[in-house]
Scaffold this active site. Sequence first.
Site, mmCIF file in Angstrom:
data_model
loop_
_atom_site.group_PDB
_atom_site.id
_atom_site.type_symbol
_atom_site.label_atom_id
_atom_site.label_comp_id
_atom_site.label_asym_id
_atom_site.label_seq_id
_atom_site.Cartn_x
_atom_site.Cartn_y
_atom_site.Cartn_z
ATOM 1 N N GLU A 9 -1.507 27.078 25.346
ATOM 2 C CA GLU A 9 -0.088 26.723 25.343
ATOM 3 C C GLU A 9 0.852 27.881 25.000
ATOM 4 O O GLU A 9 1.519 27.867 23.956
ATOM 5 C CB GLU A 9 0.173 25.551 24.391
ATOM 6 C CG GLU A 9 -0.577 24.296 24.779
ATOM 7 C CD GLU A 9 -0.109 23.067 24.001
ATOM 8 O OE1 GLU A 9 0.827 23.192 23.195
ATOM 9 O OE2 GLU A 9 -0.681 21.990 24.217
ATOM 10 N N GLU B 126 -6.172 18.925 27.318
ATOM 11 C CA GLU B 126 -5.698 18.069 26.223
ATOM 12 C C GLU B 126 -4.898 16.908 26.788
ATOM 13 O O GLU B 126 -4.119 17.073 27.725
ATOM 14 C CB GLU B 126 -4.770 18.819 25.247
ATOM 15 C CG GLU B 126 -5.456 19.760 24.314
ATOM 16 C CD GLU B 126 -4.491 20.419 23.327
ATOM 17 O OE1 GLU B 126 -3.463 19.795 22.955
ATOM 18 O OE2 GLU B 126 -4.753 21.563 22.934
#
Length: 489
Positions: A193, A394
């Site tokens: 991320e 995720e």
Amino acid sequence: MYLLLLFKIIFVNAITVKSMSDDYVINNKRFPVDFMFGVATSAYQIEGAWDEDGKGVSIWDHFTHTNSSVIKDKSNGDISCDSYHKIKDDVALLKNLGVNHYRFSIAWTRIIPNGFRGDVNQKGIEYYKTLIKELKDNNIEPLVTLYHWDLPQFLQDLGGFFSDSLSVWFAEYARVCFEAFGEDIKYWVTFNEPKSICNNGYGNGRSAPGIYNPGIGEYICIHNLIKAHAAAYHVYDKEFRDKYHGKVTLVHSVSYCQAKTNSSEDIEAAERNILFNLGWLADPIHFGDYPEVMKNRIAMRSKAEGFIKSRLPEFTEEEKALNRHTSDYFAINSYNSYFGYAIDEPPIVLPPSIDNDTAVGVTFEKAGDGSFGMGKLLLWIKDRYDNPDMIITENGLMTETETLEDDDRISVVRNCLSRFRDVMDEVKLLGYTLWSVMDNFEWTRGYTAKYGIYHVDFNDPNRTRTEKKSGAWYKELIKTRCLTDECVE
Ligand SMILES: *[C@@H]1O[C@H](CO)[C@@H](O)[C@H](O)[C@H]1NC(C)=O
Ligand SMILES: *[C@@H]1O[C@H](CO)[C@@H](O)[C@H](O)[C@H]1NC(C)=O
Ligand SMILES: *[C@@H]1O[C@H](CO)[C@@H](O)[C@H](O)[C@H]1NC(C)=O
Ligand SMILES: *[C@@H]1O[C@H](CO)[C@@H](O)[C@H](O)[C@H]1NC(C)=O
């Protein structure tokens, strides 16, 4: 996990407007036999043992120890789930779930405590070797993230992600990991991320290292991060790929933005939102450079603000060539979807901001729940990036209660998986990774936010893990590969 402040709002919304999505029917096609179901964690969020066996200080150690008020419950990851001492226990949980893969991250500070001098810490290497062996012995595939937000503080003091040397430091660290663990790892992630790292760490300053520099800091941080990713990718490509045949990429975080109406203005706005969020990273590592719309808009606004050059740094031709094609599979963290619509050009104000550079209104209205755009997201990626192999690295649900009866988590995960299953005949989705196997240290929310399918008792020195209803449900899903009572093949 991406700290999305808005998530709670959506979830509340999801309950109140649920009827709007009631006509959505859960997919009853079975997942393919080779579909990979897994779970994820990250080093700082679960390991504890923050200063044991030669580990160096990371920016999260420093951030939480310097001013505990930056964390909602004034906690930190010093002990967390104590996973550093619980390899056997944790792998037993994974085995019990029946997962195909386990996504975890390596703490840079355990491998090279000061970050870049090359004084490799053997005890750190041993810890991950033991973990990987235990996984392999239990037929669980490791999916390994090199950087999940825990930069050595030593490197932060030299500028961290603002430093041009980041790519040298990171490539050196990556090489040590590829060498030590490469034989056993098929799937590598360089950075988890990037947007969270840079927006929260170097833009709004809400996360470690806490630098407030909106509209400028994020862009420099991402720029250096992409170069560091590319450098590590090429280290793997040149020195390890022939031997180990692994795949390397970085993990994107993105919420699909659907046009609120069919007006061409809203369609364009929604597209721009995705380009500013996903294209910012994915375009450079596939095509070499940032999306045109980002380059144009940030240059235009920078000029109006009085900057001599665009706040978005430029890649040289040589750098673009190095960036291009540095993704062997497309890794996606997604928890949400929303609607986007056109707004007037925001007035020129200082400080600048990425929001005003993007200039798209977003709303959760009409969203039955955050899962509605998940399938569309995969189709969007397929179209733009030439039908890549994809893995959901995720997805899950945050709650704030201690309950083991987490029906809300089951419902959200089932909806998301169903949306993914809907498009699996059209895209190459290889696997799904639920965040998270257990409750853990959720960054600035501390231990108040729960994502686990196992509960962890943080008041118990043993950090006892207890299966939640969602854990039992996920275990059953992995067995049947079916989201409904009965499935068709
Ligand atoms: C500590 O953090 C809190 C919350 O961000 C902030 O209000 C406070 O000013 C900080 N204290 C110091 C001494 O920096
Ligand atoms: C947009 O157009 C599509 C196809 O014509 C239609 O199915 C959809 O309902 C429209 N969406 C909105 C928000 O009007
Ligand atoms: C965007 O610009 C507006 C002025 O229109 C300003 O009030 C707002 O704070 C800016 N947004 C951000 C996120 O900085
Ligand atoms: C913690 O673990 C030890 C050793 O396994 C055990 O004797 C003890 O009862 C446990 N404590 C709790 C509170 O579960």
